[in-house]
Design an enzyme around this catalytic site. Structure first.
Site, short mmCIF file in Angstrom:
data_model
loop_
_atom_site.label_atom_id
_atom_site.label_comp_id
_atom_site.label_asym_id
_atom_site.label_seq_id
_atom_site.Cartn_x
_atom_site.Cartn_y
_atom_site.Cartn_z
N ALA A 37 0.85 -1.20 0.00
CA ALA A 37 0.00 0.00 0.00
C ALA A 37 0.89 1.24 0.00
O ALA A 37 1.96 1.24 -0.58
CB ALA A 37 -0.93 -0.03 1.21
N GLY A 41 2.69 2.69 6.55
CA GLY A 41 2.08 1.60 7.28
C GLY A 41 0.83 2.00 8.05
O GLY A 41 0.25 3.07 7.84
N THR A 42 0.42 1.11 8.96
CA THR A 42 -0.78 1.35 9.76
C THR A 42 -0.70 2.65 10.52
O THR A 42 -1.65 3.44 10.55
CB THR A 42 -0.99 0.18 10.75
OG1 THR A 42 -1.29 -1.00 10.01
CG2 THR A 42 -2.13 0.47 11.71
N GLY A 185 -9.42 -1.18 26.07
CA GLY A 185 -7.99 -0.85 26.04
C GLY A 185 -7.78 0.55 25.51
O GLY A 185 -8.72 1.34 25.37
N TYR A 186 -6.52 0.88 25.18
CA TYR A 186 -6.22 2.26 24.81
C TYR A 186 -6.89 2.68 23.50
O TYR A 186 -7.36 3.81 23.38
CB TYR A 186 -4.71 2.49 24.77
CG TYR A 186 -3.99 1.86 23.60
CD1 TYR A 186 -3.73 2.59 22.44
CD2 TYR A 186 -3.53 0.54 23.64
CE1 TYR A 186 -3.06 2.03 21.37
CE2 TYR A 186 -2.87 -0.03 22.58
CZ TYR A 186 -2.63 0.73 21.45
OH TYR A 186 -1.97 0.16 20.38
N ILE A 187 -6.99 1.77 22.51
CA ILE A 187 -7.60 2.15 21.24
C ILE A 187 -9.09 2.42 21.44
O ILE A 187 -9.62 3.43 20.96
CB ILE A 187 -7.38 1.06 20.17
CG1 ILE A 187 -5.90 0.89 19.87
CG2 ILE A 187 -8.14 1.42 18.88
CD1 ILE A 187 -5.58 -0.25 18.92
N GLY A 272 -7.69 -5.80 20.44
CA GLY A 272 -6.28 -6.11 20.26
C GLY A 272 -5.88 -6.19 18.79
O GLY A 272 -6.71 -6.01 17.89
N ALA A 320 4.90 2.24 17.45
CA ALA A 320 5.61 2.69 16.25
C ALA A 320 7.04 3.09 16.56
O ALA A 320 7.97 2.78 15.78
CB ALA A 320 4.85 3.86 15.61
N HIS A 444 9.79 27.62 34.30
CA HIS A 444 8.55 27.98 34.99
C HIS A 444 7.82 29.04 34.16
O HIS A 444 8.45 29.97 33.67
CB HIS A 444 8.85 28.52 36.38
CG HIS A 444 7.65 29.00 37.12
ND1 HIS A 444 6.76 28.14 37.73
CD2 HIS A 444 7.17 30.27 37.33
CE1 HIS A 444 5.80 28.84 38.31
NE2 HIS A 444 6.02 30.14 38.08
#
Length: 465
Positions: A37, A41-42, A185-187, A272, A320, A444
């Protein structure tokens, strides 16, 4: 079609693959990269980058909506906002296009030859690539497998129609009125919170006793609070069972064993990711595995001489930046440099609201090693910059050995803490002690001061709490 011969062949142009190829090219190695592709990538095309674009758009929309509610403490008042999601997605696609084009340009600059198509192993040094113009044979001295991962599909909730993966979620043209997310989960939480901010009624269904189970309860508490504020319903110890007959609801078995229906225009499955090891002819080379993943050593070497593997296809953590670091290392090993792989300092970020960052060992993991530890935690409620950004929820926590104060791990939860990940990783990589962090002058007012204050707290003399 004429055969191609090269020193290094990289299969997959995701973050790991393209970084490996670029670095190899910079080192003067004759390199070919194969991708079916677009480069990136993803992560770049249907993962990290587009999801962060959508999360940002959702945050901006939520801010304006809050101002319109007449509850904004800053005194800013605007009319009720509307969202054209199709336009948002077009903006996201523009960013992805620029970045994929940039990667292609960097590969060309490094004199890497790109072959578009699907690669299949014939033996350990030969692949056949099915391209638009026919089969291309490539022979290489060394091969790097960087084929990545894909979303896990549930047999009773196959992708299609109302059931979507993160890929389809990032391409919707309209915000669903009701969204059920299978997997906490996180996604699932990143995208679930984003769609809730954009106006969807979101329900999270998680089989475990709590969401974000890979993080400790203290870290996730501010996220759970925010989920409640957004009206997101969280069902834990609940099991998705399938799609309703009409296809407009998710069937769930609740914690008490009862059956329930959750109305859902879309059902987002985020349970997952699995390594992409099928269809590449890997059976021709019989690599050692750890479960479904390709087994590697600290130099990303597989069980077969001359073949390396990097990134998601090699297992957790599926990040990644882990793949990128592995790819760079392998390229330098091929060039004759002495390199090895150490994952202890890899930061991991969850882009929920608020964000989560972890690097190194958690308090529990550090205790399991034996010996006493020191923990310093500083709340953003005592940090001036966090207060001016309305981001008082959360904290920075530092875990160190009690005897020599060597820092073993750093965690944080709070608004914008993802940008502290570099400092956390650097401290661990450089072998910092509590005194090193405490003695570093932090600008600061910044949220980074909480890092210094956490180290001071572990030493017993925090200044601002």
């Amino acid at each position: 079609m004429k055969e191609i011969s090269c020193k290094l062949l990289v299969i997959g142009a995701g973050p790991g693959g393209y970084v490996c190829a670029i670095r190899a090219g910079q080192l003067g190695i004759d390199t070919v990269i194969v991708e079916v592709a677009k480069p990136g990538g993803t992560c770049l095309t249907i993962g990290c980058i587009p999801s962060k674009a959508l999360i940002h758009a959702a945050e901006e929309f939520d801010k304006v909506a809050h101002m319109a509610s007449d509850k904004d403490p800053l005194g800013i008042k605007v009319g009720a906002p509307t969202l054209d999601l199709a336009r948002t997605i077009a903006w996201k696609d523009g960013i992805v296009s620029r970045l994929t084009g940039g990667v292609a340009g960097l590969l060309k600059k490094a004199k890497v030859k790109t072959v578009l198509g699907w690669a299949t192993f014939r033996d350990g040094k030969t692949v056949a690539v099915e391209t638009e113009t026919g089969t291309q044979i490539i022979r290489a001295e060394i091969v790097v497998i960087a084929t990545g991962s894909a979303p896990v599909e549930l047999p009773f909730l196959p992708f299609g129609g109302p059931v979507i993966s993160s890929t389809e979620a990032l391409a919707l043209s309209e915000v669903p009125k009701t969204l059920a997310v299978v997997g906490g989960g996180y996604i699932g939480l990143e995208l679930g919170m984003a769609f809730a901010k954009m106006g969807a009624k979101v329900t999270i269904v998680e089989a475990l006793p709590r969401v974000l189970a890979q993080y400790d309860a203290d870290l996730t508490r501010p996220v759970l609070k925010r989920l409640g504020e957004l009206g997101v319903e969280v069902m834990t110890q609940a099991k998705a069972k399938g799609l309703s007959t009409k296809g407009d609801a998710l069937l769930v078995e609740t914690a008490d064993g009862k059956n329930a229906k959750i109305a859902a225009d879309r059902i987002l499955v985020t349970v997952g990711r699995k390594p992409l090891t099928e269809g590449w002819g890997l059976e021709q080379i019989d690599l050692g595995r750890v479960g479904k993943f390709i087994r590697i050593d600290d130099q990303c070497r597989t069980s077969m001489r001359g073949i390396h593997a990097i990134g998601d296809v090699t297992g957790e953590p599926m990040l990644a930046h882990r793949a990128m670091a592995q790819g760079e290392m392998v390229a330098e090993i091929v060039a004759g440099h002495k390199r090895s792989w150490d994952k202890r300092a890899i930061p991991a970020i969850c882009f929920t609201d608020p964000e989560l960052v972890t690097a190194g060992l958690t308090p529990e993991e550090a205790k399991a090693l034996g010996g006493e530890i020191k923990i310093g935690q500083f709340p953003f409620a005592a940090n001036g910059r966090a207060m001016t950004r309305q981001g008082e929820d959360g904290f920075v926590r530092v875990v160190a050995r009690a005897d020599n104060h060597l820092v073993l791990g750093i965690q944080a939860v709070g608004q914008g803490v993802s940008e502290l990940a570099a400092a956390f990783g650097l401290a661990l990589e450089m072998g910092a002690r509590l005194e090193d962090i405490a003695g570093t002058i932090h600008a600061h007012p910044t949220q980074g001061e909480a890092f210094q204050e956490a180290a001071l707290k572990a030493l017993g003399h925090a200044l601002h709490i």
